[in-house]
Design a protein around this motif. Structure first.
Motif, mmCIF file in Angstrom:
data_model
loop_
_atom_site.group_PDB
_atom_site.id
_atom_site.type_symbol
_atom_site.label_atom_id
_atom_site.label_comp_id
_atom_site.label_asym_id
_atom_site.label_seq_id
_atom_site.Cartn_x
_atom_site.Cartn_y
_atom_site.Cartn_z
ATOM 1 N N ILE A 27 0.848 -1.197 0.000
ATOM 2 C CA ILE A 27 0.000 0.000 0.000
ATOM 3 C C ILE A 27 0.882 1.245 0.000
ATOM 4 O O ILE A 27 0.590 2.224 -0.697
ATOM 5 C CB ILE A 27 -0.946 -0.018 1.213
ATOM 6 N N VAL A 28 1.965 1.198 0.763
ATOM 7 C CA VAL A 28 2.928 2.310 0.762
ATOM 8 C C VAL A 28 3.493 2.503 -0.641
ATOM 9 O O VAL A 28 3.653 3.643 -1.106
ATOM 10 C CB VAL A 28 4.063 2.033 1.771
ATOM 11 N N MET A 29 3.769 1.414 -1.349
ATOM 12 C CA MET A 29 4.261 1.525 -2.723
ATOM 13 C C MET A 29 3.260 2.243 -3.620
ATOM 14 O O MET A 29 3.646 3.047 -4.481
ATOM 15 C CB MET A 29 4.558 0.132 -3.295
ATOM 16 N N ALA A 30 1.970 1.968 -3.426
ATOM 17 C CA ALA A 30 0.942 2.641 -4.222
ATOM 18 C C ALA A 30 0.935 4.139 -3.943
ATOM 19 O O ALA A 30 0.806 4.959 -4.859
ATOM 20 C CB ALA A 30 -0.429 2.033 -3.924
ATOM 21 N N VAL A 31 1.069 4.501 -2.664
ATOM 22 C CA VAL A 31 1.124 5.922 -2.301
ATOM 23 C C VAL A 31 2.347 6.586 -2.936
ATOM 24 O O VAL A 31 2.273 7.708 -3.464
ATOM 25 C CB VAL A 31 1.142 6.088 -0.771
#
Length: 402
Positions: free
Chosen positions: A175-179
């Motif tokens: 999810i951090v990668m998506a952000v």
């Protein structure tokens, strides 16, 4: 670009692209930190734990040519933004796969992430083509310097976010990668990058590809970049496995060695551009390959943690000099109308070979061992050094008029 960029515009482009490189590199560092650990908990067979990372590398290798032509057709800023727009949902699918414990969906998501990384790998070309000619090597080196931040930021983000999703360790990392992908889109939107060259009807189309690849000024840097990246990948991937399973060192010591290796890969970028200006790109790339030979020699002298640390630091610095020096040479060798073809072939060769090195590293470690891998690296690096020397001699000879 129609008009030469001002120094202010050049500095702005370099700063924004370095930041984009740092964020993109952070995503890759997250994958390298937790990808195999995540997969181990849901793979049908423990031996398949590295398959998702392999899928990402294959996606990177297969995506290089389409990404190059897409960037030249859409324009670099829009092309990078499109890559970020694809990477964000792909990362969310990876997080969903972790929650659902769906191994094959996880592999597919990593493959798509790899194809978008193929676009971001070309930030260095965008930087070189979007600054004043005198700043080309500086632009490439400063953009690569963004990887230093990635080396620290990525592993830290993966550690901090590990328990954010109850019952699904590591899911939050994706999810951090998506952000990160969304933030990168915003940063790239602020750049003013050089448009891709689009020849008018009847305008010169450039030299045929077979002629380009037989030209020493183009072939030599492609080989230099390929050997630098392949040897770095071959040794880097094998090193932690050798430390833990062959030499009995702890996983924490192996992680520390890899972290310092990543820092060594990108930290010299602060001065690489100045070194290239002082001694030339041919010699800089050759010194990088000499340092890779030094890495192999240190690895052959001992198996202590200190030997691994020093070897991997030399490997990182060697890759930096070899890869940036070779990339600088390449950007000086082609005409504007030839850029898309040359860059596409370069990326395909470099990252296709990198994928083979990554996949084959573990197999070679089992078949011939850690020290034999380092013995293999020495003649390959030496051949590339000789080729760079020949390329420099060829460059200095008077050229016949076309």
């Amino acid at each position: 670009m129609t008009d030469a960029p001002t120094r202010t515009q050049s500095v702005r482009n370099i700063a924004l692209l370095a930041l984009a490189q740092a964020l993109g590199g952070s995503s890759q560092a997250i994958i390298m930190s937790i990808g195999a650990l995540t997969a181990a908990g849901m793979a049908p067979n423990p031996a398949l734990a590295t398959l998702p990372v392999t899928a990402m590398i294959i996606g990177l290798a297969l995506g290089t040519t389409p990404a190059t032509f897409l960037l030249h057709r859409l324009g670099r800023s829009r092309g990078f933004m499109l890559a970020g727009a694809i990477a964000a949902p792909a990362a969310l699918v990876a997080a969903l796969a972790v929650v659902l414990s769906n191994f094959w969906l996880f592999c597919a998501a990593f493959f798509v992430v790899g194809t978008t990384a193929a676009a971001f790998q070309q930030i260095r070309f965008a930087a070189a083509d979007s600054v004043a000619p005198a700043l080309k090597s500086t632009a490439i080196s400063w953009v690569m310097f963004g990887g230093v931040a990635a080396g620290f930021l990525g592993p830290q983000l993966s550690t901090i976010s590990q328990g954010w999703v109850p019952g699904a360790p590591f899911a939050a990392g994706y999810i951090v990668m998506a952000v990160i992908a969304v933030v990168t889109i915003g940063i790239v939107s602020l750049t003013r990058l050089a448009p891709a060259h689009k020849p008018q009807q009847g305008a010169p189309q450039g030299r045929p590809l077979r002629v380009l690849l037989s030209t020493p000024a183009i072939a030599v840097p492609i080989v230099g970049a390929t050997v630098s990246y392949a040897l770095m990948t071959l040794v880097m991937v094998a090193a932690p496995l050798a430390m833990v399973y062959a030499c009995g060192h702890s996983p924490a010591e192996a992680s520390g060695a890899i972290q310092w290796h990543i820092v060594a890969m990108f930290a010299p970028s602060f001065i690489t551009g100045a070194i290239i200006k002082r001694i030339g790109a041919h010699l800089t790339a050759a010194i990088g390959l000499v340092l890779i030979v030094g890495c192999a020699i240190i690895a052959l002298l001992g198996l202590s943690v200190a030997h691994f640390n020093l070897a991997l630091i030399l490997l990182g610095v060697g890759w930096n000099f070899g890869f940036i020096g070779s990339t600088t040479l390449l950007t000086q060798a082609y005409r504007p109308e030839e850029a898309a073809r040359v860059q596409a072939v370069n990326e395909q060769i470099v990252f296709g070979t990198m994928a083979l090195a990554s996949i084959g590293s573990g197999l070679l470690l089992q078949l011939i061992g850690w020290q034999s891998i380092n013995i293999l690296a020495i003649p390959l690096a030496a051949l590339a050094i000789l080729l760079l020397a020949w390329g420099d001699i060829t460059r200095r000879r008077p050229q016949p008029a076309e």
